[in-house]
Design an enzyme around this catalytic site. Structure first.
Site, short mmCIF file in Angstrom:
data_model
loop_
_atom_site.label_atom_id
_atom_site.label_comp_id
_atom_site.label_asym_id
_atom_site.label_seq_id
_atom_site.Cartn_x
_atom_site.Cartn_y
_atom_site.Cartn_z
N GLY A 16 0.80 -1.22 0.00
CA GLY A 16 0.00 0.00 0.00
C GLY A 16 0.83 1.27 0.00
N ARG A 20 -1.96 8.04 4.12
CA ARG A 20 -2.34 8.81 5.30
C ARG A 20 -1.15 9.16 6.19
NH1 ARG A 20 -7.11 4.57 6.62
NH2 ARG A 20 -5.83 3.33 5.19
N SER A 411 45.64 21.43 33.86
CA SER A 411 44.42 22.01 33.31
C SER A 411 44.73 22.84 32.08
CB SER A 411 43.75 22.90 34.35
OG SER A 411 43.21 22.10 35.36
C1 UD1 Z 1 -7.99 -3.42 5.95
C2 UD1 Z 1 -9.23 -4.29 5.84
C3 UD1 Z 1 -10.15 -3.94 7.00
C4 UD1 Z 1 -9.42 -4.16 8.32
C5 UD1 Z 1 -8.10 -3.40 8.36
C6 UD1 Z 1 -7.29 -3.86 9.56
C7 UD1 Z 1 -9.62 -4.77 3.48
C8 UD1 Z 1 -10.46 -4.45 2.32
N1 UD1 Z 1 -9.91 -4.06 4.59
O1 UD1 Z 1 -8.39 -2.06 5.83
O2 UD1 Z 1 -11.30 -4.78 6.97
O3 UD1 Z 1 -10.24 -3.75 9.41
O4 UD1 Z 1 -7.33 -3.67 7.18
O5 UD1 Z 1 -6.16 -3.07 9.77
O6 UD1 Z 1 -8.80 -5.65 3.42
N2 UD1 Z 1 -2.19 -3.53 0.65
C9 UD1 Z 1 -1.53 -4.10 -0.41
N3 UD1 Z 1 -2.03 -3.90 -1.67
C10 UD1 Z 1 -3.15 -3.18 -1.93
C11 UD1 Z 1 -3.82 -2.60 -0.82
C12 UD1 Z 1 -3.33 -2.80 0.46
O7 UD1 Z 1 -0.50 -4.76 -0.22
O8 UD1 Z 1 -3.52 -3.06 -3.09
C13 UD1 Z 1 -1.66 -3.73 2.02
C14 UD1 Z 1 -1.29 -2.44 2.70
O9 UD1 Z 1 0.08 -2.13 2.48
C15 UD1 Z 1 -1.56 -2.75 4.17
C16 UD1 Z 1 -2.63 -3.82 4.13
O10 UD1 Z 1 -2.66 -4.32 2.83
O11 UD1 Z 1 -0.41 -3.27 4.83
C17 UD1 Z 1 -3.98 -3.26 4.50
O12 UD1 Z 1 -4.29 -2.19 3.62
P1 UD1 Z 1 -4.92 -0.84 4.16
O13 UD1 Z 1 -5.10 0.06 3.00
O14 UD1 Z 1 -4.19 -0.33 5.32
O15 UD1 Z 1 -6.37 -1.40 4.58
P2 UD1 Z 1 -7.35 -0.82 5.65
O16 UD1 Z 1 -8.12 0.29 5.04
O17 UD1 Z 1 -6.64 -0.54 6.90
CA CA Z 2 -4.50 -0.53 7.60
#
Ligand code: UD1
Ligand code: CA
Length: 483
Positions: A16, A20, A411
């Site tokens: 990701g 944020r 010193s």
């Molecule tokens: C996600 C979950 C949510 C959960 C939360 C817990 C989904 C749709 N939602 O939301 O239900 O409560 O985590 O923390 O799964 N990532 C990828 N590739 C992508 C998108 C994300 O590798 O295309 C990775 C991100 O780097 C991250 C993780 O997946 O480490 C979670 O992604 P993030 O965007 O943080 O999801 P949340 O909105 O937190």
């Molecule tokens: Ca997350």
């Protein structure tokens, strides 16, 4: 309660953008307690001894891959070029190599998860004979998380993202922690069926739960008993919140092992630091990296140690030390700065306002006040007078100074390197030493003093100084000298 469950593959989602965080550094490479967020997650995963670890990378690919090579050289990195959601990331990871048995999937942004919690979760999953399990938590503030929707019998039916949730579903405080275990075959069959019919137009891994269930597979939502472990980091406030929880967890561990921490809220100790029992840590101190502290030592207040070895009984007060060794019963500070390559032998002292780098201070030797010691070897039983400077830098190169045993440096001595002072030698206060000083001699290297009597009465007549001098019996003519 934990019977060890075999894990075929552990998949960490870390592609990701971490938008944020508003950072040019990848989210998972931000650190808490001396390790990156990703490193904490990977260390917890390693405790399950999975046959293989796969890490999905995307944003900041190069730096994340380089970091993975350091922390988990055995892991397989999978590149997700288009970030089409957690489901898309999991699809790629799954396709990257053949998989069988249990697959654990978790996010790379939940650094407080422990290996024990993951193992317990895997055991319950196995005991229940589930094809898919999700680890859930009851959050005091569920906003931002996916919610766990259960039927009237308490069985999970689906996970709904906050953005897609109805007002009613938003009231649910049980959330998806982003940690799952799947049967590899069931996951492979269902993950193909994911679609992007949601508010973000992404493939949601969360939807696999409902898909497996609708295919008649047994799924379960397993509630963890400590929600703090499953907090995810999306922004800098959550980074600080998790760091504080980690700090308390680390401090608790040390206190239970016999370390006195006077003010745990202002004491920051990396997870990599080792501290023996009966060490005392005073408020406002931070211990980083490979620092180790032996029994009876007292650290602080307001002291920062990075990669420092502190031997038994040493005291370090209000100081900043890096890459140094502080010997048994040695004393440092207040207000001193020990830089890389400093070694204080047993009973040595680097007192107030002292900077030392790349130098050895021998047994019982003292640098008590206001000095700079660079590139030096000092023998045992030697005293370095206040405000002594080791002049190690000629503007181009650094040079060494060697001081023997039982030396007395006066010193305000300047020791212009390269130079040596033999055993038992002295230097006169205020000397600029440019030549080697033989053992047992005193080096005097300063102008001889001359008193011009009556000067103030002649040249500064009618001042308070002149009046004071006259009251003390001085006269204008008490000297024949010029000026
Ligand atoms: C996600 C979950 C949510 C959960 C939360 C817990 C989904 C749709 N939602 O939301 O239900 O409560 O985590 O923390 O799964 N990532 C990828 N590739 C992508 C998108 C994300 O590798 O295309 C990775 C991100 O780097 C991250 C993780 O997946 O480490 C979670 O992604 P993030 O965007 O943080 O999801 P949340 O909105 O937190
Ligand atoms: Ca997350």
């Amino acid at each position: 309660m934990t019977s060890r469950v075999q894990v075929g593959a552990a998949i960490v989602l870390a592609a990701g953008e971490g938008t944020r965080m508003k950072s040019s550094t990848s989210k998972v490479l931000h650190s808490i307690a001396g390790k990156t967020i990703l490193n904490h997650v990977v260390d917890a995963v390693k405790e399950l001894s999975p046959a293989q670890i796969r890490i999905v990378v995307g944003a900041s690919r190069e730096s994340v891959e380089a970091h993975v090579k350091e922390i988990a050289p055995q892991a397989l990195t999978v590149f997700q070029e288009v970030r089409n959601g957690t489901g898309g990331a999991a699809q790629l990871a799954l396709a990257a190599a053949p998989t069988s048995g249990n697959v654990i999937i978790l996010a790379g942004d939940t650094p407080l998860l422990t290996g024990t919690t993951l193992a317990d979760f895997a055991s319950v999953h196995a005991e229940h004979g589930n094809l898919a399990s999700v680890l859930t938590a009851e959050m005091p503030d569920a906003s931002g998380y996916g919610r766990i929707v259960r039927d009237e019998n308490g069985f999970i039916t689906k996970i709904v993202e906050e953005r897609d949730a109805s007002d009613f579903e938003k009231l649910i405080d049980e959330v998806n922690t982003g940690v799952y275990i799947f049967d590899a075959a069931a996951l492979s069959a269902s993950i193909k069926k994911l679609n992007t019919n949601n508010s973000q137009g992404e493939l949601y891994l969360t939807d696999v739960i409902a898909l497996i269930k609708s295919d008649g597979g047994k799924v379960g939502a397993i509630l963890s008993n400590d929600y703090t472990e499953t907090l995810g980091i999306n922004d800098r406030s959550q980074l600080a919140e998790c760091a504080a929880i980690m700090r308390d967890r680390i401090n608790d561990g040390h206190m239970r092992a016999g370390v006195s921490i006077v003010d745990p809220t202002t004491t920051w100790i990396d997870s990599t630091v080792k501290i023996a029992k009966d060490v005392t840590i005073l408020p406002g101190s931070a211990l980083h990296g490979s620092t180790s502290v032996e029994t009876g030592a007292v650290i602080g207040p307001r002291t920062t140690l990075t990669d420092v070895v502190v031997k038994a009984g040493a005291k370090v007060v209000e100081s900043n030390c890096t890459g140094s060794e502080i010997g048994e019963n040695a004393n440092v500070g207040p207000f001193s700065y020990l830089r890389a390559g400093t070694k204080l032998a047993a009973g040595a002292k680097a007192g107030a306002y002292v900077e030392i780098k790349n130098s050895t201070v021998g047994e019982g030797s003292k640098v008590p006040h206001l000095s700079y010691v660079g590139d030096a070897t000092i023998g045992s039983g030697t005293n370095i007078g206040a405000a002594t400077i080791f002049v190690n830098y000629d503007g181009v190169d650094k040079h060494k100074t060697v001081i023997g045993d039982e030396v007395r440096i006066g010193s305000d001595t300047m020791l212009v390197a390269p130079v040596s002072v033999g055993d038992g030698a002295y230097t006169a206060a205020g000397s600029v030493i440019t030549e080697d000083v033989p053992a047992g001699s005193i080096a005097v290297a300063r102008a001889k003093q001359r008193n011009i009597l009556g000067w103030v009465l002649r040249k500064r007549a009618n001042t308070k100084s002149a009046e004071a001098a006259r009251n003390a019996g001085a006269t204008e003519t008490s000297d024949t000298g010029a000026n």
